[in-house]
Design a protein around this motif. Structure first.
Motif, PDB file in Angstrom:
ATOM      1  N   LEU A  11      75.054   1.330  28.302  1.00 18.91           N
ATOM      2  CA  LEU A  11      75.541   2.577  28.915  1.00 18.91           C
ATOM      3  C   LEU A  11      75.550   2.659  30.550  1.00 18.91           C
ATOM      4  CD1 LEU A  11      77.297   4.995  28.480  1.00 18.91           C
ATOM      5  CD2 LEU A  11      75.040   6.102  27.690  1.00 18.91           C
ATOM      6  N   GLN A  12      76.484   2.796  31.285  1.00 17.61           N
ATOM      7  CA  GLN A  12      76.366   2.964  32.678  1.00 17.61           C
ATOM      8  C   GLN A  12      75.917   4.430  32.985  1.00 17.61           C
ATOM      9  OE1 GLN A  12      79.938   2.488  34.582  1.00 17.61           O
ATOM     10  NE2 GLN A  12      79.159   3.236  36.661  1.00 17.61           N
ATOM     11  N   LYS A  13      74.798   4.408  33.668  1.00 23.16           N
ATOM     12  CA  LYS A  13      74.200   5.713  34.003  1.00 23.16           C
ATOM     13  C   LYS A  13      75.113   6.358  35.139  1.00 23.16           C
ATOM     14  CE  LYS A  13      71.126   4.751  30.931  1.00 23.16           C
ATOM     15  NZ  LYS A  13      71.280   5.048  29.711  1.00 23.16           N
ATOM     16  N   GLN A  14      75.143   7.614  34.909  1.00 23.22           N
ATOM     17  CA  GLN A  14      76.116   8.645  36.036  1.00 23.22           C
ATOM     18  C   GLN A  14      75.398   9.875  36.381  1.00 23.22           C
ATOM     19  OE1 GLN A  14      80.281   8.845  35.291  1.00 23.22           O
ATOM     20  NE2 GLN A  14      80.317   6.722  34.406  1.00 23.22           N
ATOM     21  N   ASN A  15      75.661  10.296  37.615  1.00 23.88           N
ATOM     22  CA  ASN A  15      74.788  11.612  37.807  1.00 23.88           C
ATOM     23  C   ASN A  15      75.345  12.954  37.606  1.00 23.88           C
ATOM     24  OD1 ASN A  15      73.040   9.795  39.321  1.00 23.88           O
ATOM     25  ND2 ASN A  15      74.470   9.617  41.089  1.00 23.88           N
ATOM     26  N   SER A  16      76.532  13.190  36.682  1.00 21.06           N
ATOM     27  CA  SER A  16      76.883  14.287  36.634  1.00 21.06           C
ATOM     28  C   SER A  16      77.510  14.451  35.431  1.00 21.06           C
ATOM     29  CB  SER A  16      77.862  14.638  37.688  1.00 21.06           C
ATOM     30  OG  SER A  16      79.239  14.164  37.511  1.00 21.06           O
ATOM     31  N   VAL A  63      78.912   3.444  25.535  1.00 18.74           N
ATOM     32  CA  VAL A  63      80.034   3.619  26.359  1.00 18.74           C
ATOM     33  C   VAL A  63      79.773   4.388  27.619  1.00 18.74           C
ATOM     34  CG1 VAL A  63      81.876   3.323  24.470  1.00 18.74           C
ATOM     35  CG2 VAL A  63      80.944   5.679  25.059  1.00 18.74           C
ATOM     36  N   ASP A  64      80.416   4.429  28.649  1.00 25.09           N
ATOM     37  CA  ASP A  64      80.241   5.273  29.972  1.00 25.09           C
ATOM     38  C   ASP A  64      80.543   6.397  29.527  1.00 25.09           C
ATOM     39  OD1 ASP A  64      79.606   2.850  31.187  1.00 25.09           O
ATOM     40  OD2 ASP A  64      81.713   2.626  32.115  1.00 25.09           O
ATOM     41  N   VAL A  65      81.725   7.105  28.986  1.00 26.87           N
ATOM     42  CA  VAL A  65      81.989   8.354  28.524  1.00 26.87           C
ATOM     43  C   VAL A  65      82.761   8.280  27.347  1.00 26.87           C
ATOM     44  CG1 VAL A  65      83.026  10.428  29.122  1.00 26.87           C
ATOM     45  CG2 VAL A  65      81.909   9.467  30.865  1.00 26.87           C
ATOM     46  N   GLY A  66      82.542   8.825  26.375  1.00 26.85           N
ATOM     47  CA  GLY A  66      83.289   8.651  24.974  1.00 26.85           C
ATOM     48  C   GLY A  66      83.235  10.033  24.210  1.00 26.85           C
ATOM     49  N   GLN A  67      84.297   9.898  23.345  1.00 26.40           N
ATOM     50  CA  GLN A  67      84.562  10.997  22.413  1.00 26.40           C
ATOM     51  C   GLN A  67      84.821  10.428  21.032  1.00 26.40           C
ATOM     52  OE1 GLN A  67      87.257  12.833  20.859  1.00 26.40           O
ATOM     53  NE2 GLN A  67      88.887  11.383  21.916  1.00 26.40           N
ATOM     54  N   VAL A 114      79.736  12.146  24.412  1.00 22.39           N
ATOM     55  CA  VAL A 114      78.381  11.407  25.061  1.00 22.39           C
ATOM     56  C   VAL A 114      78.546  10.933  26.191  1.00 22.39           C
ATOM     57  CG1 VAL A 114      76.588   9.896  24.581  1.00 22.39           C
ATOM     58  CG2 VAL A 114      77.482  11.044  22.518  1.00 22.39           C
ATOM     59  N   LYS A 115      77.491  11.057  27.064  1.00 22.33           N
ATOM     60  CA  LYS A 115      77.665  10.557  28.436  1.00 22.33           C
ATOM     61  C   LYS A 115      76.510   9.950  29.001  1.00 22.33           C
ATOM     62  CE  LYS A 115      79.002  11.297  33.232  1.00 22.33           C
ATOM     63  NZ  LYS A 115      78.993  12.407  34.269  1.00 22.33           N
ATOM     64  N   GLY A 116      76.236   8.938  29.705  1.00 20.90           N
ATOM     65  CA  GLY A 116      75.174   8.443  30.052  1.00 20.90           C
ATOM     66  C   GLY A 116      74.825   9.216  31.422  1.00 20.90           C
ATOM     67  N   LEU A 117      73.354   9.511  31.608  1.00 20.40           N
ATOM     68  CA  LEU A 117      72.955  10.084  32.769  1.00 20.40           C
ATOM     69  C   LEU A 117      71.761   9.294  33.397  1.00 20.40           C
ATOM     70  CD1 LEU A 117      72.450  13.576  31.377  1.00 20.40           C
ATOM     71  CD2 LEU A 117      74.292  12.770  32.852  1.00 20.40           C
ATOM     72  N   PRO A 118      71.392   9.718  34.443  1.00 12.25           N
ATOM     73  CA  PRO A 118      70.365   8.886  35.064  1.00 12.25           C
ATOM     74  C   PRO A 118      69.022   8.862  33.957  1.00 12.25           C
ATOM     75  CG  PRO A 118      71.333  10.121  36.834  1.00 12.25           C
ATOM     76  CD  PRO A 118      71.791  10.472  35.333  1.00 12.25           C
ATOM     77  N   ASN A 119      68.063   8.054  34.522  1.00 17.75           N
ATOM     78  CA  ASN A 119      66.673   8.312  33.773  1.00 17.75           C
ATOM     79  C   ASN A 119      66.527   8.028  32.489  1.00 17.75           C
ATOM     80  OD1 ASN A 119      65.607   8.584  36.375  1.00 17.75           O
ATOM     81  ND2 ASN A 119      66.063  10.895  36.225  1.00 17.75           N
ATOM     82  N   ASP A 120      67.581   7.152  31.958  1.00 15.05           N
ATOM     83  CA  ASP A 120      67.749   6.601  30.523  1.00 15.05           C
ATOM     84  C   ASP A 120      68.002   8.029  29.482  1.00 15.05           C
ATOM     85  OD1 ASP A 120      67.457   4.013  30.619  1.00 15.05           O
ATOM     86  OD2 ASP A 120      65.261   4.053  31.131  1.00 15.05           O
TER      87      ASP A 120
END
Length: 146
Positions: free
Chosen positions: A3-8, A92-96, A121-127
């Motif tokens: 999962l690619q971590k994103q900031n928001s 996934v990076d962002v998924g539903q 679900v969405k990936g965020l920084p810091n695992d």
């Protein structure tokens, strides 16, 4: 994790809003259908709940199992389906995704059940993961004299 971590949370908002619009129109349609059925109105149950969470990657598997039990406490098959969907969404990076169950009993005086669960679900920084979910279910007993 892949999962690619994103900031928001911004990527989850359009997904959730789109799903809310779909559910709103589905709810309006099904509400009309259900109200024309032959129900015993002393025995109906309507349930709706939702949540949003930030979960650490290290706790995600156990959390998804516990949340699935909370969402569907009496249905092991639905629990397994919810866990599988949440586990897959972490890649996934962002998924539903959604799980729908329709359980109709055609016996005289039977109990009917409809249930829909929405997951995003969405990936965020810091695992960590951002998770949004919603559930709607409706249960009714057929009228005895129908």
């Amino acid at each position: 994790m892949a999962l690619q971590k994103q900031n928001s949370y911004s990527d989850l908002a359009p997904v959730a809003k789109e799903q809310m619009q779909m559910v709103k129109s589905d709810y309006s349609y099904m509400s009309k259908v259900i109200s024309n059925l032959h129900m015993n109105y002393k025995k109906t149950t309507e349930e709706c709940h939702n949540g949003k969470y930030i979960i650490s990657e290290s706790k995600f598997t156990k959390w998804s199992q516990a949340k699935a039990k909370e969402i569907s406490p009496n249905d092991k098959d639905m629990q397994a389906q919810i866990v599988a969907k949440m586990e897959a969404l972490q890649y996934v990076d962002v998924g539903q995704d959604k799980a729908i169950k329709i359980d109709l009993d055609y016996a005289w005086g039977g109990t009917q059940r409809l249930k829909c669960v929405f997951l995003a679900v969405k990936g965020l920084p810091n695992d960590k993961y951002a998770v949004v979910y919603g559930l709607y279910s409706f249960q009714w007993a057929e009228a005895d004299n129908w």
